[in-house]
Enzyme design. Structure first.
Site, PDB file in Angstrom:
ATOM      1  N   CYS A   2      41.680  62.757  -6.207  1.00 30.20           N
ATOM      2  CA  CYS A   2      42.480  61.774  -6.936  1.00 30.20           C
ATOM      3  C   CYS A   2      41.600  60.634  -7.448  1.00 30.20           C
ATOM      4  O   CYS A   2      40.720  60.155  -6.735  1.00 30.20           O
ATOM      5  CB  CYS A   2      43.611  61.178  -6.116  1.00 30.20           C
ATOM      6  SG  CYS A   2      44.791  62.393  -5.546  1.00 30.20           S
ATOM      7  N   ARG A  27      37.675  64.037 -10.193  1.00 27.33           N
ATOM      8  CA  ARG A  27      38.208  63.807  -8.853  1.00 27.33           C
ATOM      9  C   ARG A  27      39.508  64.570  -8.596  1.00 27.33           C
ATOM     10  O   ARG A  27      40.057  64.539  -7.499  1.00 27.33           O
ATOM     11  CB  ARG A  27      38.470  62.312  -8.650  1.00 27.33           C
ATOM     12  CG  ARG A  27      37.225  61.474  -8.781  1.00 27.33           C
ATOM     13  CD  ARG A  27      37.554  60.028  -8.556  1.00 27.33           C
ATOM     14  NE  ARG A  27      37.899  59.774  -7.170  1.00 27.33           N
ATOM     15  CZ  ARG A  27      37.024  59.529  -6.212  1.00 27.33           C
ATOM     16  NH1 ARG A  27      35.747  59.494  -6.483  1.00 27.33           N
ATOM     17  NH2 ARG A  27      37.416  59.316  -4.983  1.00 27.33           N
ATOM     18  N   TRP A  74      44.701  65.268  -7.374  1.00 22.24           N
ATOM     19  CA  TRP A  74      44.382  66.518  -6.691  1.00 22.24           C
ATOM     20  C   TRP A  74      45.463  66.669  -5.636  1.00 22.24           C
ATOM     21  O   TRP A  74      45.529  65.899  -4.682  1.00 22.24           O
ATOM     22  CB  TRP A  74      42.993  66.442  -6.058  1.00 22.24           C
ATOM     23  CG  TRP A  74      42.536  67.751  -5.496  1.00 22.24           C
ATOM     24  CD1 TRP A  74      41.946  68.780  -6.168  1.00 22.24           C
ATOM     25  CD2 TRP A  74      42.597  68.174  -4.122  1.00 22.24           C
ATOM     26  NE1 TRP A  74      41.659  69.818  -5.310  1.00 22.24           N
ATOM     27  CE2 TRP A  74      42.051  69.473  -4.049  1.00 22.24           C
ATOM     28  CE3 TRP A  74      43.087  67.587  -2.952  1.00 22.24           C
ATOM     29  CZ2 TRP A  74      41.967  70.187  -2.853  1.00 22.24           C
ATOM     30  CZ3 TRP A  74      42.990  68.306  -1.765  1.00 22.24           C
ATOM     31  CH2 TRP A  74      42.438  69.585  -1.720  1.00 22.24           C
ATOM     32  N   ASN A  98      45.357  57.239  -3.652  1.00 26.87           N
ATOM     33  CA  ASN A  98      44.399  58.291  -3.308  1.00 26.87           C
ATOM     34  C   ASN A  98      44.281  58.277  -1.793  1.00 26.87           C
ATOM     35  O   ASN A  98      43.842  57.281  -1.222  1.00 26.87           O
ATOM     36  CB  ASN A  98      43.040  58.000  -3.952  1.00 26.87           C
ATOM     37  CG  ASN A  98      41.949  58.939  -3.436  1.00 26.87           C
ATOM     38  OD1 ASN A  98      42.244  60.044  -2.991  1.00 26.87           O
ATOM     39  ND2 ASN A  98      40.705  58.492  -3.494  1.00 26.87           N
ATOM     40  N   GLY A  99      44.663  59.387  -1.160  1.00 25.00           N
ATOM     41  CA  GLY A  99      44.591  59.453   0.300  1.00 25.00           C
ATOM     42  C   GLY A  99      45.755  60.254   0.834  1.00 25.00           C
ATOM     43  O   GLY A  99      46.413  60.990   0.083  1.00 25.00           O
ATOM     44  N   GLU A 480      23.811  78.495  -0.925  1.00 22.85           N
ATOM     45  CA  GLU A 480      24.099  77.589  -2.034  1.00 22.85           C
ATOM     46  C   GLU A 480      24.311  78.385  -3.335  1.00 22.85           C
ATOM     47  O   GLU A 480      25.227  78.099  -4.113  1.00 22.85           O
ATOM     48  CB  GLU A 480      22.966  76.563  -2.182  1.00 22.85           C
ATOM     49  CG  GLU A 480      23.120  75.567  -3.301  1.00 22.85           C
ATOM     50  CD  GLU A 480      24.430  74.784  -3.287  1.00 22.85           C
ATOM     51  OE1 GLU A 480      25.173  74.824  -2.295  1.00 22.85           O
ATOM     52  OE2 GLU A 480      24.717  74.143  -4.324  1.00 22.85           O
ATOM     53  N   LYS A 484      27.776  78.420  -5.544  1.00 21.96           N
ATOM     54  CA  LYS A 484      27.814  78.042  -6.968  1.00 21.96           C
ATOM     55  C   LYS A 484      28.550  79.113  -7.758  1.00 21.96           C
ATOM     56  O   LYS A 484      29.395  78.808  -8.589  1.00 21.96           O
ATOM     57  CB  LYS A 484      26.397  77.886  -7.548  1.00 21.96           C
ATOM     58  CG  LYS A 484      25.637  76.669  -7.135  1.00 21.96           C
ATOM     59  CD  LYS A 484      26.155  75.362  -7.664  1.00 21.96           C
ATOM     60  CE  LYS A 484      27.186  74.752  -6.766  1.00 21.96           C
ATOM     61  NZ  LYS A 484      26.844  73.971  -5.656  1.00 21.96           N
ATOM     62  N   GLU A 487      32.461  79.267  -6.869  1.00 18.06           N
ATOM     63  CA  GLU A 487      33.332  78.113  -7.165  1.00 18.06           C
ATOM     64  C   GLU A 487      33.573  77.922  -8.657  1.00 18.06           C
ATOM     65  O   GLU A 487      34.620  77.420  -9.035  1.00 18.06           O
ATOM     66  CB  GLU A 487      32.824  76.828  -6.514  1.00 18.06           C
ATOM     67  CG  GLU A 487      31.573  76.239  -7.108  1.00 18.06           C
ATOM     68  CD  GLU A 487      31.161  74.929  -6.434  1.00 18.06           C
ATOM     69  OE1 GLU A 487      32.025  74.120  -6.086  1.00 18.06           O
ATOM     70  OE2 GLU A 487      29.941  74.719  -6.282  1.00 18.06           O
ATOM     71  N   HIS A 503      24.686  95.262   9.181  1.00 17.38           N
ATOM     72  CA  HIS A 503      25.528  95.197  10.380  1.00 17.38           C
ATOM     73  C   HIS A 503      27.005  95.122  10.028  1.00 17.38           C
ATOM     74  O   HIS A 503      27.801  94.606  10.813  1.00 17.38           O
ATOM     75  CB  HIS A 503      25.107  94.003  11.250  1.00 17.38           C
ATOM     76  CG  HIS A 503      23.728  94.158  11.797  1.00 17.38           C
ATOM     77  ND1 HIS A 503      23.412  95.022  12.827  1.00 17.38           N
ATOM     78  CD2 HIS A 503      22.554  93.615  11.402  1.00 17.38           C
ATOM     79  CE1 HIS A 503      22.115  94.976  13.063  1.00 17.38           C
ATOM     80  NE2 HIS A 503      21.559  94.136  12.196  1.00 17.38           N
ATOM     81  N   LYS A 604      35.909  66.763  -6.906  1.00 14.73           N
ATOM     82  CA  LYS A 604      34.528  66.399  -6.619  1.00 14.73           C
ATOM     83  C   LYS A 604      34.381  65.715  -5.266  1.00 14.73           C
ATOM     84  O   LYS A 604      33.456  65.971  -4.511  1.00 14.73           O
ATOM     85  CB  LYS A 604      34.031  65.469  -7.729  1.00 14.73           C
ATOM     86  CG  LYS A 604      32.590  65.026  -7.579  1.00 14.73           C
ATOM     87  CD  LYS A 604      31.664  66.163  -7.891  1.00 14.73           C
ATOM     88  CE  LYS A 604      30.214  65.783  -7.773  1.00 14.73           C
ATOM     89  NZ  LYS A 604      29.369  66.980  -7.701  1.00 14.73           N
TER      90      LYS A 604
HETATM   91  O1  M6R Z   1      30.206  64.351  -1.530  1.00 14.05           O
HETATM   92  P1  M6R Z   1      29.759  65.330  -0.509  1.00 14.05           P
HETATM   93  O2  M6R Z   1      28.328  65.718  -0.660  1.00 14.05           O
HETATM   94  O3  M6R Z   1      30.048  64.881   0.905  1.00 14.05           O
HETATM   95  O4  M6R Z   1      30.639  66.617  -0.758  1.00 14.05           O
HETATM   96  C1  M6R Z   1      30.588  67.707   0.105  1.00 14.05           C
HETATM   97  C2  M6R Z   1      31.122  68.944  -0.566  1.00 14.05           C
HETATM   98  O5  M6R Z   1      32.464  68.783  -0.889  1.00 14.05           O
HETATM   99  C3  M6R Z   1      30.350  69.277  -1.842  1.00 14.05           C
HETATM  100  O6  M6R Z   1      28.993  69.409  -1.546  1.00 14.05           O
HETATM  101  C4  M6R Z   1      30.860  70.576  -2.484  1.00 14.05           C
HETATM  102  O7  M6R Z   1      30.658  71.648  -1.629  1.00 14.05           O
HETATM  103  C5  M6R Z   1      30.149  70.792  -3.803  1.00 14.05           C
HETATM  104  N1  M6R Z   1      30.706  69.954  -4.809  1.00 14.05           N
HETATM  105  C6  M6R Z   1      30.199  72.200  -4.257  1.00 14.05           C
HETATM  106  O8  M6R Z   1      29.428  72.378  -5.395  1.00 14.05           O
END
Ligand code: M6R
Length: 609
Positions: A2, A27, A74, A98-99, A480, A484, A487, A503, A604
């Site tokens: 949000c 956000r 969100w 937001n929360g 990682e 990527k 997502e 396994h 984000k």
């Molecule tokens: O702001 P942060 O680094 O704490 O966020 C943690 C995760 O939400 C963030 O790294 C998320 O996995 C990535 N945006 C994915 O690309």
């Protein structure tokens, strides 16, 4: 999770709010809405879906107003819909939130018992209804806000309008970010800096428990005792361009390209006379010495950076390190003493689970060190020490440059810890620092293979599933790379230690299933090649990412993406090697027509548990 924006000044508020929401859409983008204060009362408009839908609704005309609040959502409580969109209104009050109100069911029940009717399924509506009740009772916004918040268990950043006070915005926060932008004849509130940048670079970090009252000419901050605070005004040194696409189709692509510069800016201030030095972070040797173990706690991409950090610290400093998922950490009663160092990693510095982990570590008396990108964020403020990464604003939901700079900081830390632990002599440390300083250039060179990555992406984009395999540091990278891909392209993807595939998971390898093998570690190369042969033998499509001179037998891979010849040392290969994985994911998503910067269901900054 949000985005909130509020504006009061002389401009047409609707335009400022829409621009602010556009800059905050990363956000959350389940819905958007605004409320405008007018002499006739509060005008509210909202719409499910992207901001464009709200714009469409507003295009038929809005009342003139120079004060308003806006929200991009969100969804947590209640599906994305017009009615669940913010702002929520009750009587004289309109607010954006937001929360999460954890006890909203209880509050809702109390209000319903008093005869209140709820229009939405949101937790937020309990806040606005109570606030209106108290405002009717006290006629004083700040007192009404305080009484309402005393009832709430949970997290919030709120921007509030009262119908009989056009031109005034009230703002308050707990565990969710909120800043006050201080302009000239105009003031703003926002969840994040990009929303205020077109108007001002001066801002106040709103402290928890303080209530801000904004008019066009004044900003007053009241502490919990009702006294006027004199807040520190900070200056954002980001330029507007840093938060704009600058000719790129997507923020993600721009941010991938920004990695060399981000690395350079993060590494070089911490290198003094050829040695790692954290003086600018006010971290002395005593802080980095004499602890029993290290626990790295983070979520998602930041946690993957932490896995690389573990390898580096254990290898160089010989200190035991564990990597913990922040959302699990405080529920598994971690073995944690004051002799331990807890390293918290977060781009936003606001991730709720990571913040809670930090608070637990502090409560247990452990030393806490945060690696954070956003200056003044909650994690940065609460940790005992903070090392800021200098990635600049990362707007794309998929993290790229933030990952690289987090890994960069782990190199610095590992080298310094190793030196302090007596594991590396000064000469070796200096050599390593020199190698580290070459990484931005290696990453720059690696960006040259973008076209190859785009081509390689076309071969995997139609797969329904993909696997990433690697050993050692390469295994950390697979996590990682896989995240990527899934997502942003929605291709199901999993990461495995290359030796682990057989396994169980190898049963999923059939004709054409893509397996992306990362093979930058010479000592493990033969083993990795054996593992990919096992995949080839079952019909898998193997794409190998390796160094320039790595010998990959022709029959072991369908395609090879090579790092530039400047990448020679295995220990320093992960940063250049993540680039082709980011590009592969990016181009697969683009070719599939996905919304790269705003993948479905994501936000984000995850400020709820
Ligand atoms: O702001 P942060 O680094 O704490 O966020 C943690 C995760 O939400 C963030 O790294 C998320 O996995 C990535 N945006 C994915 O690309």
């Amino acid at each position: 999770m949000c985005g909130i924006v509020g504006y009061t000044g002389a401009r047409r508020a609707v335009e400022v709010l829409l621009e602010g929401l556009e800059n905050l859409e990363y956000r959350g983008y389940d819905s958007a809405g605004i409320s405008l204060a007018t002499q006739e009362g509060i005008y509210t408009q909202k719409a499910k879906g992207r901001l464009a839908n709200l714009r469409q609704r507003l295009s038929t005309g809005v009342p003139e107003s120079s004060c308003g609040i806006g929200h991009t959502r969100w969804a947590t409580h209640g599906e994305p819909s017009d009615i669940n969109s913010h702002p929520h209104c009750s009587g004289q009050v309109s607010l954006v939130h937001n929360g999460i109100v954890e006890n909203y069911m209880e509050l809702r029940r109390q209000l319903m018992d008093k005869g209140h009717v709820f229009l939405s399924q949101t937790d937020t509506e309990t806040i606005v209804q109570y606030l209106d009740l108290y405002y009717q009772q006290y006629k004083d916004p700040i007192q009404a806000i305080r009484q309402t918040l005393a009832l709430i268990r949970g997290t919030y950043a709120l921007a509030i309008l009262f119908a009989d006070r056009p031109g005034e915005i009230y703002a308050v926060r707990k565990d969710s970010p909120l800043i006050v932008g201080v302009g000239n004849g105009e003031n703003l509130v926002a969840s994040d800096i990009p929303a205020i940048l077109p108007y001002t670079r001066d801002y106040i970090l709103l402290e928890e428990g303080d209530v801000a009252k904004l008019t066009g000419d004044t900003v007053e901050i009241y502490d919990p005792d009702g006294k006027l605070d004199l807040p520190t005004i900070l200056h954002a040194d980001w330029d507007i361009g840093a938060a704009q696409k600058g000719g790129y189709d997507h923020f993600m692509r721009k941010e991938i390209d920004e990695q060399p510069r981000a690395l350079e800016s993060t590494l070089s201030p911490r290198i003094v006379n050829g040695m790692v030095d954290f003086s600018i972070d006010h971290i002395d040797d005593a802080f980095l010495s004499d602890f029993r173990s290290v626990q790295i706690v983070a979520c998602g991409t930041a946690m993957h950076a932490g896995h690389i950090g573990r390898h580096l610290i254990e290898k160089l400093a010989r200190i035991p390190v564990s990597v913990e998922v922040a959302s699990e950490y405080r529920y598994c009663d971690p073995i944690l003493e004051k002799e331990d160092l807890v390293i918290i990693v977060s781009q936003s510095g606001e991730t709720a689970d990571t913040l809670a982990a930090l608070r637990l570590a502090k409560a247990r008396g452990a030393r806490t060190l945060a690696i954070v990108n956003v200056v003044g964020s909650s994690i940065a403020r609460e940790a005992e020490k903070v090392i800021y990464t200098h990635a600049g604003p990362e707007i794309a939901v998929a993290s790229t440059k933030a990952f690289s700079v987090q890994v960069g900081v782990f190199y610095l830390l590992a080298i310094r810890l190793a030196q302090l632990a007596g594991q590396l002599d000064a000469k070796t440390c200096k050599d390593m620092v020199q190698a580290l300083l070459r990484i931005p250039n290696d990453v720059q060179q690696t960006l040259q293979i973008a076209a190859d990555c785009a081509d390689a992406a076309s071969a995997i984009k139609d797969a329904s599933s993909a696997f990433y395999v690697g050993r050692g540091l390469d295994h950390c990278l697979t996590m990682e790379g896989s995240l990527k891909l899934k997502e942003i392209s929605y291709i199901h993807s999993e990461a495995y230690a290359a030796g682990e595939l057989k396994h169980g998971t190898i049963s999923l390898i059939t004709d054409g299933v893509p397996v992306i093998a990362i093979a930058t570690q010479d000592a493990l190369l033969e083993k990795t090649i054996s593992n990919i042969r096992e995949v080839k033998a079952r019909g898998g499509y193997v794409l190998v990412i390796c160094k320039a001179n790595t010998v990959v037998p022709e029959d072991a891979a369908d395609r090879v993406l090579r790092l530039p010849s400047s990448v020679t040392q295995d220990l320093f290969a992960p940063l250049p090697a993540i680039v082709p994985m980011q590009l592969l994911a990016y181009y697969a998503a683009v070719q599939l027509g996905c919304d790269v910067d705003k993948p479905r269901n994501l936000a984000k900054s995850v400020t709820v548990e």
